[in-house]
Design a protein around this motif. Structure first.
Motif, PDB file in Angstrom:
ATOM      1  N   ASP A  18       0.850  -1.187   0.000  1.00 27.25           N
ATOM      2  CA  ASP A  18       0.000   0.000   0.000  1.00 27.25           C
ATOM      3  C   ASP A  18       0.890   1.243   0.000  1.00 27.25           C
ATOM      4  O   ASP A  18       1.865   1.326   0.747  1.00 27.25           O
ATOM      5  CB  ASP A  18      -0.921   0.007   1.224  1.00 27.25           C
ATOM      6  N   THR A  20       0.359   4.234   1.053  1.00 27.90           N
ATOM      7  CA  THR A  20       0.377   4.979   2.305  1.00 27.90           C
ATOM      8  C   THR A  20       1.435   4.411   3.246  1.00 27.90           C
ATOM      9  O   THR A  20       2.172   5.164   3.907  1.00 27.90           O
ATOM     10  CB  THR A  20      -1.010   4.949   2.981  1.00 27.90           C
ATOM     11  N   PRO A  30       1.604  11.081   2.344  1.00 25.16           N
ATOM     12  CA  PRO A  30       0.956  10.105   1.443  1.00 25.16           C
ATOM     13  C   PRO A  30       0.313  10.733   0.212  1.00 25.16           C
ATOM     14  O   PRO A  30       0.215  10.080  -0.839  1.00 25.16           O
ATOM     15  CB  PRO A  30      -0.088   9.443   2.341  1.00 25.16           C
ATOM     16  N   HIS A  34      -0.409   9.299  -3.613  1.00 26.77           N
ATOM     17  CA  HIS A  34      -1.796   9.051  -4.036  1.00 26.77           C
ATOM     18  C   HIS A  34      -2.297  10.097  -5.028  1.00 26.77           C
ATOM     19  O   HIS A  34      -3.035   9.768  -5.972  1.00 26.77           O
ATOM     20  CB  HIS A  34      -2.713   9.018  -2.822  1.00 26.77           C
ATOM     21  N   GLN A  39      -0.961   6.991  -7.550  1.00 29.43           N
ATOM     22  CA  GLN A  39      -0.789   5.559  -7.276  1.00 29.43           C
ATOM     23  C   GLN A  39      -1.275   5.220  -5.864  1.00 29.43           C
ATOM     24  O   GLN A  39      -0.932   5.902  -4.905  1.00 29.43           O
ATOM     25  CB  GLN A  39       0.675   5.169  -7.409  1.00 29.43           C
ATOM     26  N   ASP A  40      -2.041   4.128  -5.742  1.00 33.83           N
ATOM     27  CA  ASP A  40      -2.572   3.698  -4.454  1.00 33.83           C
ATOM     28  C   ASP A  40      -1.910   2.426  -3.940  1.00 33.83           C
ATOM     29  O   ASP A  40      -1.750   2.239  -2.739  1.00 33.83           O
ATOM     30  CB  ASP A  40      -4.083   3.471  -4.558  1.00 33.83           C
ATOM     31  N   GLN A  41      -1.546   1.535  -4.851  1.00 30.44           N
ATOM     32  CA  GLN A  41      -0.910   0.270  -4.494  1.00 30.44           C
ATOM     33  C   GLN A  41       0.191  -0.020  -5.505  1.00 30.44           C
ATOM     34  O   GLN A  41       0.234   0.560  -6.587  1.00 30.44           O
ATOM     35  CB  GLN A  41      -1.930  -0.877  -4.488  1.00 30.44           C
ATOM     36  N   ARG A 276      -3.721   2.129 -10.948  1.00 26.72           N
ATOM     37  CA  ARG A 276      -3.564   2.702  -9.600  1.00 26.72           C
ATOM     38  C   ARG A 276      -3.279   1.615  -8.576  1.00 26.72           C
ATOM     39  O   ARG A 276      -2.693   1.887  -7.522  1.00 26.72           O
ATOM     40  CB  ARG A 276      -4.820   3.481  -9.202  1.00 26.72           C
ATOM     41  N   ARG A 277      -3.673   0.373  -8.878  1.00 22.45           N
ATOM     42  CA  ARG A 277      -3.500  -0.722  -7.927  1.00 22.45           C
ATOM     43  C   ARG A 277      -2.328  -1.643  -8.276  1.00 22.45           C
ATOM     44  O   ARG A 277      -1.985  -2.515  -7.477  1.00 22.45           O
ATOM     45  CB  ARG A 277      -4.786  -1.537  -7.834  1.00 22.45           C
TER      46      ARG A 277
END
Length: 392
Positions: A18, A20, A30, A34, A39-41, A276-277
């Motif tokens: 992740d 974050t 973070p 993000h 990007q989130d993951q 994003r994941r």
């Protein structure tokens, strides 16, 4: 005769981090990851998952979806990647062996940074045009790794896509009249023998956006097509904010609203859901965005798509595709989301250990590797330079 993509499938590692968690560990807000990068993951590959195993998983999914007659008619297997595992033998040949594909095919790799997957697709279109009745399997597979604590660390990732190309496709028709440009520049490169690339990030960003502007202008002049003629524009996505900058260069959100073209920015967002994941997967990144668009947008048969491919060094090309009647029956969005949701979330400590191990030379037996790949294909070691794989 119309030629294009009949099946398009994805393979991703079973692990992710992740963003974050990474931001907190690196002492960064973070929002920089993000929002700033989009990007989130980030997909993470253990030592047992390499370019070949990801390619085999994606290709196996295409073979499973394809008609038996199309596999029997296979004449070409081409793999685009910038993460080669051998300086001589093609990874396409390794995938061919793992899947037990027909013997009477050509199999080889293509390399030009992140552009290589698109080069493979267009090569396959040309092959089918020259050999009516034959089909082609195109694979784009890569591991994007920059190392711990580097500037490129938050833009890592991994993944593969595979495509079956044939005449009368049931997903997308590819227009052979694409527009390409090439410029010799060192914005991103990996000298022989080095495990991670060297990057001039600011230069690469400028090269990317300038290349898209030049290619789009040239394509507009050659084809007469402008932004209003497209239902959606997809981009190579080293990180999801990058394509947005390029799109804004030809159509800002304000201009889109004033001209009734809001759908281009909305559909751009829809093309980001998977990326994003997953993060960056080099040659597969453009097609990961295309998959997300096909799975999550309200596209209709006959819609025209613009696909911008960019490979550092640098080559850029705009390819035009048309959505085919019944295209939605060739995809399973729920299965892709289920696969993303089923991955194991790593702690930062686990991620650091896995990445460090994956960058080390492959030993004779890596069956005890950290968090080994539980998929049908896995690297199990290397003896006398020969890579050994587990397969179903």
């Amino acid at each position: 005769m119309p030629i294009g993509i009949d099946a398009l499938e994805i393979a991703i590692p079973d692990l992710y981090l992740d963003m974050t968690d990474l931001a907190v560990a690196r002492g960064v807000d973070p929002a920089k990851f993000h929002i700033g990068l989009g990007q989130d993951q980030m997909a993470v590959s253990p030592a047992s998952t390499d370019v070949v195993t990801l390619a085999a998983r994606a290709a196996a999914a295409v073979v499973e979806r394809a008609d038996e007659a199309d596999i029997a008619a296979l004449g070409l297997v081409v793999l685009g990647s910038e993460s080669a595992v051998d300086a001589s033998k093609a990874m396409a040949v390794m995938v061919h062996g793992l899947l037990g594909l027909p013997e009477g095919v050509r199999a080889y790799d293509i390399r030009e940074a992140c552009y290589a997957g698109t080069a493979g697709l267009l090569t396959a279109v040309d092959y089918v045009a020259a050999h009516p009745g034959r089909t082609a399997l195109v694979i784009a597979s890569d591991l994007a790794r920059y190392g711990l604590g580097t500037a490129g660390e938050p833009t890592q990732g991994a993944g593969a896509v595979a495509m079956l190309v044939r005449q009368d496709p049931r997903l997308l028709i590819i227009d052979p009249a694409s527009t390409a440009r090439t410029e010799d520049v060192y914005d991103f490169w990996r000298p022989e023998g080095e495990s991670v690339p060297r990057v001039d990030g600011h230069l690469s960003n400028r090269c990317y956006t300038a290349m898209f502007a030049r290619v789009f202008a040239a394509h507009r002049e050659a084809s007469g097509l402008d932004v209003e003629d497209y239902a959606a524009l997809c981009f190579h996505l080293p990180y999801t904010k990058m394509g947005r900058k390029a799109l804004a260069g030809v159509l800002t959100p304000e201009e889109a609203e004033a001209r009734g073209l809001d759908h281009l920015h909305r559909r751009y967002d829809e093309s980001l859901i998977y990326s994003r994941r997953v993060g960056n997967c080099y040659t597969a990144s453009l097609f990961l965005g295309l998959l997300s668009l096909l799975d999550h947008s309200d596209l209709r048969p006959g819609d025209r798509l613009g696909l911008f491919s960019y490979g550092s060094g640098a080559v850029g090309e705009l390819v035009t595709a048309t959505v085919v009647e019944g295209f939605d029956s060739r995809r399973d969005p729920a299965a892709t989301m289920t696969a993303l949701d089923a991955r194991r979330r790593l702690s930062v400590k686990e991620y650091e250990a896995v990445l460090t191990e994956s960058l080390e030379p492959v030993g004779a037996d890596i069956s005890s590797t950290l968090l080994p790949d539980g998929g049908p294909y896995a690297l199990i070691g290397m003896v006398d330079g020969v890579r050994r794989y587990r397969m179903p």
